[in-house]
Design an enzyme around this catalytic site. Structure first.
Site, PDB file in Angstrom:
ATOM      1  N   LYS A  65      -6.726   4.236  -3.892  1.00  0.00           N
ATOM      2  CA  LYS A  65      -6.632   3.353  -2.735  1.00  0.00           C
ATOM      3  C   LYS A  65      -6.012   4.101  -1.545  1.00  0.00           C
ATOM      4  CE  LYS A  65      -6.378  -0.537  -0.320  1.00  0.00           C
ATOM      5  NZ  LYS A  65      -5.278  -1.503  -0.494  1.00  0.00           N
ATOM      6  N   ASN A 125       0.846  -1.192   0.000  1.00  0.00           N
ATOM      7  CA  ASN A 125       0.000   0.000   0.000  1.00  0.00           C
ATOM      8  C   ASN A 125       0.885   1.248   0.000  1.00  0.00           C
ATOM      9  OD1 ASN A 125      -2.603  -1.217   0.074  1.00  0.00           O
ATOM     10  ND2 ASN A 125      -2.310  -1.669   2.248  1.00  0.00           N
ATOM     11  N   GLU A 136       2.385   0.671   9.543  1.00  0.00           N
ATOM     12  CA  GLU A 136       2.846   1.074   8.209  1.00  0.00           C
ATOM     13  C   GLU A 136       2.544   2.565   8.005  1.00  0.00           C
ATOM     14  OE1 GLU A 136       2.590  -1.090   3.847  1.00  0.00           O
ATOM     15  OE2 GLU A 136       0.900  -1.219   5.217  1.00  0.00           O
TER      16      GLU A 136
END
Length: 338
Positions: free
Chosen positions: A208, A106, A289
């Site tokens: 996203k 991501n 993250e």
């Protein structure tokens, strides 16, 4: 059939590898510890979204990168962005002369400005690749961009629960439709995924990321689920402010969002009582993250001279939480009063 290496057999790596193996692809997982032992002994088990179990022993599991150097048509990086540096050199060694790298992280990727054009072409995204090690070992020319939409969970070593989602859009970094990107798309399609070849993979990455950079840190800081954030007025307003700032950054980089801000928030709200991956990480005491999802947007904001006060504030808070957890060797989770 392609010879496919998957580095990591967690939620996403396990899902992709299991589906590809069940479809007849030649899959090798590069893993360690309990996952390595479990897959070697029993293969990989996938529990689908309907609760039906599918198992196959037609997979290999290894921790010997050197012993299988140069053998793979596709190397899928199925770990979080901050974990890629540690395996970059080993991953590169697995590639066949015409093999491709498919990163499944991501956030803004290390290769973002490769073949980007304009004044920032060739810029290294330091939030994704602080030392330049990833780019040095995994050249952008070998990369096929990929955006991960499915949600899944590693139930126990070697066993994956698919929760929902089928989409893995892919694309060449220059927007062309090549034989190699079509081969990646076809392999994922054989595994039952929807993997359209896009002519602007960066726009899909931003779509996203738009939610991840917003809902993940807010969820982590407040111990709240997606629906909680979206249905509480002040946090919904904060999310909208962060998304507005991110959209300004993306626009300066030539990105057009194909859905509206309100529709993106409504989509998150519909997911319901879902804990983001960042919230799950802090509850488990894992390093969240942060830099790939939030720090990278701060970095791009500075490169494009775009003010992002709300994103900057949330980034500072969640980085402090990460620092405190690391120093205290602690995790963070709400506990019921007794």
């Amino acid at each position: 059939m392609q010879k496919i290496a998957i580095i990591g057999a967690g939620a996403i790596g396990g899902l992709v590898g299991a589906r590809l193996a069940l479809a007849g692809e030649d899959v090798t997982f590069f893993v360690r510890g309990a996952n390595l032992e479990a897959i070697r002994a029993n293969g990989i088990e996938l529990i689908d979204a309907e609760g039906v179990s599918h198992s196959t022993k037609q997979v290999q599991a290894s921790d010997d990168y050197a012993g299988q150097a140069g053998q793979f048509d596709m190397v899928i990086l199925a770990m979080k962005a901050h974990q890629v540096e540690a395996v970059a050199a080993k991953a590169a060694a697995l590639l066949s002369p015409t093999g491709v790298i498919v990163p499944m992280q991501n956030g803004i990727p290390y290769w973002y400005f490769h073949k980007h054009g304009g004044a920032l072409a060739g810029t290294v995204v330091r939030s994704a690749d602080p030392s330049g090690t990833v780019l040095a070992n995994l050249p952008s020319d070998r990369v096929i961009g990929c955006v991960v939409y499915p949600a899944s969970e590693l139930v126990r070593p070697g066993v994956i629960q698919h929760i929902e989602g089928e989409r893995f859009p892919v694309g060449e970094l220059d927007g062309t439709t090549s034989e190699r990107v079509q081969a990646v798309s076809n392999a994922l399609a054989r595994g039952g995924f929807k993997a359209p070849v896009l002519d602007d993979i960066r726009a899909e990455i931003w779509l996203k990321l738009w939610g991840n950079l917003t809902f993940n840190p807010i969820s982590c800081l407040t111990q709240s689920t997606l629906v909680d954030i979206c249905q509480y007025g002040p946090s919904r307003e904060l999310a909208a402010a962060m998304m507005t700032e991110a959209q300004a950054v993306a626009t300066k980089l030539g990105i057009t969002f194909r859905v509206s801000l309100e529709k993106r928030i409504a989509g998150a709200e519909k997911v319901g009582k879902h804990k983001t991956s960042m919230l799950q990480d802090v509850e488990a005491g894992r390093a969240p993250e942060i830099d790939a999802l939030v720090g990278s947007v701060v970095e791009l904001a500075r490169l494009t001279e775009t003010p992002t006060p709300h994103i900057d504030t949330v980034y500072a808070l969640v980085k402090l939480l990460e620092k405190t957890m690391g120093e205290e060797k602690a995790r963070l989770s709400l506990q019921p009063l007794t």
